[in-house]
Design an enzyme around this catalytic site. Structure first.
Site, PDB file in Angstrom:
ATOM      1  N   SER A 106       3.976   2.339   2.729  1.00  0.00           N
ATOM      2  CA  SER A 106       4.478   1.001   3.041  1.00  0.00           C
ATOM      3  C   SER A 106       3.540  -0.098   2.542  1.00  0.00           C
ATOM      4  CB  SER A 106       4.717   0.863   4.543  1.00  0.00           C
ATOM      5  OG  SER A 106       3.545   1.160   5.280  1.00  0.00           O
ATOM      6  N   HIS A 123       1.893  10.662  -5.080  1.00  0.00           N
ATOM      7  CA  HIS A 123       1.420  12.015  -5.369  1.00  0.00           C
ATOM      8  C   HIS A 123       2.575  13.009  -5.441  1.00  0.00           C
ATOM      9  CE1 HIS A 123       1.827  12.240  -0.988  1.00  0.00           C
ATOM     10  NE2 HIS A 123       1.835  13.553  -1.100  1.00  0.00           N
ATOM     11  N   SER A 168      -2.071  -8.273   7.987  1.00  0.00           N
ATOM     12  CA  SER A 168      -1.028  -8.188   6.952  1.00  0.00           C
ATOM     13  C   SER A 168      -0.127  -6.974   7.155  1.00  0.00           C
ATOM     14  CB  SER A 168      -1.679  -8.111   5.567  1.00  0.00           C
ATOM     15  OG  SER A 168      -2.740  -7.145   5.563  1.00  0.00           O
ATOM     16  N   LYS A 228     -10.927  -2.481  14.113  1.00  0.00           N
ATOM     17  CA  LYS A 228      -9.869  -3.103  14.936  1.00  0.00           C
ATOM     18  C   LYS A 228      -8.778  -2.102  15.282  1.00  0.00           C
ATOM     19  CE  LYS A 228      -6.965  -3.316  11.326  1.00  0.00           C
ATOM     20  NZ  LYS A 228      -5.619  -2.743  11.211  1.00  0.00           N
ATOM     21  N   ASP A 287      -7.148  -9.862  12.020  1.00  0.00           N
ATOM     22  CA  ASP A 287      -6.536  -8.531  11.958  1.00  0.00           C
ATOM     23  C   ASP A 287      -6.437  -7.909  13.348  1.00  0.00           C
ATOM     24  OD1 ASP A 287      -5.329  -6.482  10.635  1.00  0.00           O
ATOM     25  OD2 ASP A 287      -7.057  -5.906   9.441  1.00  0.00           O
ATOM     26  N   ARG A 299       1.007   0.660  13.649  1.00  0.00           N
ATOM     27  CA  ARG A 299       1.030   2.103  13.932  1.00  0.00           C
ATOM     28  C   ARG A 299       0.066   2.444  15.059  1.00  0.00           C
ATOM     29  NH1 ARG A 299       0.351   4.562   7.827  1.00  0.00           N
ATOM     30  NH2 ARG A 299       1.856   3.181   6.800  1.00  0.00           N
ATOM     31  N   VAL A 327       0.273   8.158   8.995  1.00  0.00           N
ATOM     32  CA  VAL A 327      -1.161   8.173   9.276  1.00  0.00           C
ATOM     33  C   VAL A 327      -1.506   7.099  10.304  1.00  0.00           C
ATOM     34  CG1 VAL A 327      -3.457   7.805   8.312  1.00  0.00           C
ATOM     35  CG2 VAL A 327      -1.746   9.093   7.005  1.00  0.00           C
TER      36      VAL A 327
END
Length: 344
Positions: free
Chosen positions: A11, A32, A137, A190, A243, A254, A278
């Site tokens: 993403s 990959h 971001s 963070k 952030d 996430r 991840v």
């Protein structure tokens, strides 16, 4: 306009590729997996990670040589665990004059290396020429051209400015910094506090608890960062408090989502399987926990999250433990940081 390779078709890599394409650059997006690259080229969408329209200026590849041959800049956007393997392969084909930028937020658990240090070890490149791009971001918002601001940082400010020129647009504002250490640490650490914010929300706590986590979490980040030589003021910037705010307060995060599931009573293995993506904070908390021991730095929130993730401690017990710590002056942290930085 320039030729730019973006390594990593997740993403965030896709969103950055869109920014570059909007600026008129020829963009090569590396995955990959061959079938993933082919699907992107056929449909001009990245259904698996970021399902938005992909400009025609972006071509996906799965062959590293084809991806990086003759490019002016390479943007590395793969998970921390893949950095060494990808950079080792990249090093076989990349021209020495190519600007190397990374946008990965994490720390290697065993070696305690930051991403720029890992890149230096795997590639024929001077450490001072490596650039990091970091800041508040979310990929989803960047891809929709919502206003976003980030920082590019390098010891070599000319390299940071090159990255700034590549990415700057009407919707993507880029600042520069020469404190790559502070910028990388802010972006990586963070994620730990975002896990904590998610856990807090999962437990049903409110805004007061989240504000406390963000504020005291920032103090922990600054303590550790300054002990390692970072400029404490960097943690008040986009890659620090900026952030931290966006990652701790948004459902796009996430790390927040993973923490939220943990706070609701799910086990770590089940959470990671359910996420299917991840979660860098899980790996980073191991590194930060070890850093705190090595540097003799007080990081109680980080320690508490480590206990929840890896020692199976009940989140409510950790909250009680944090709330009943010894009394202290709130400004002790700031006074120490400023004294260390500015005293003769």
């Amino acid at each position: 306009m320039e030729k730019v390779a973006v390594l990593g078709a997740g993403s965030w890599g896709t969103a950055l590729a869109i920014v570059l394409a909007d600026n008129g650059h020829e963009v090569r997006l590396w995955s990959h997996r061959k079938e993933h690259a082919e699907t992107i080229n056929e449909t001009h969408r990245n259904h698996k990670y970021l399902d938005v329209d992909i400009p025609n200026e972006i071509t996906a590849y799965s062959d590293m040589h084809q991806t990086v041959s003759g490019v002016d800049a390479v943007v590395i956007v793969v998970p921390t665990k893949a950095i060494r393997e990808v950079c080792s392969e990249l090093n076989k084909w990349m021209d020495s004059k190519t600007t190397v930028i990374h946008a990965t937020k994490g720390i290697e658990p065993v070696s305690l290396k930051r991403v720029s240090e890992m890149i230096e070890e795997e590639m024929d490149i001077k450490y001072e020429d490596i650039v990091v791009l970091s800041g508040p971001s979310h990929a989803e918002e960047v891809a929709l051209r919502h206003p976003t601001t980030v920082t590019t940082s390098s010891i070599n400010l000319e390299k940071a400015k090159h990255a700034q020129d590549l990415f700057s647009s009407d919707s993507f504002r880029v600042y520069t910094s020469d404190d790559i250490l502070g910028i990388e640490l802010g972006g990586a650490l963070k994620n730990i506090i975002a896990l904590g914010a998610g856990i807090s929300d999962g437990l049903g706590f409110g805004d007061n608890a989240k504000a406390a986590l963000i504020t005291r979490g920032l103090a922990e980040i600054a303590r550790l960062g300054t002990s390692l030589g970072a400029n404490p003021l960097s943690f008040l910037g986009l890659s620090g408090v900026g952030d931290l705010i966006v990652t701790c307060t948004s459902v796009h995060s996430r790390n927040w989502r993973a923490g939220n599931l943990l706070g609701k009573g799910n086990q770590l293995e089940d959470v990671l399987e359910q996420m299917g993506m991840v979660v860098e904070g899980v790996r980073t908390v191991k590194a930060a926990h070890q850093f705190a021991k090595d540097q003799n730095v007080d990081m109680p929130i980080t320690s508490g999250i480590f206990q929840i993730l890896f020692e199976n401690k009940n989140p409510k017990d950790v909250v009680e433990q944090l709330m009943n710590r010894g009394k202290r002056d709130e400004m002790d942290d700031l006074a120490v940081l400023l004294k260390e930085r500015y005293s003769e």
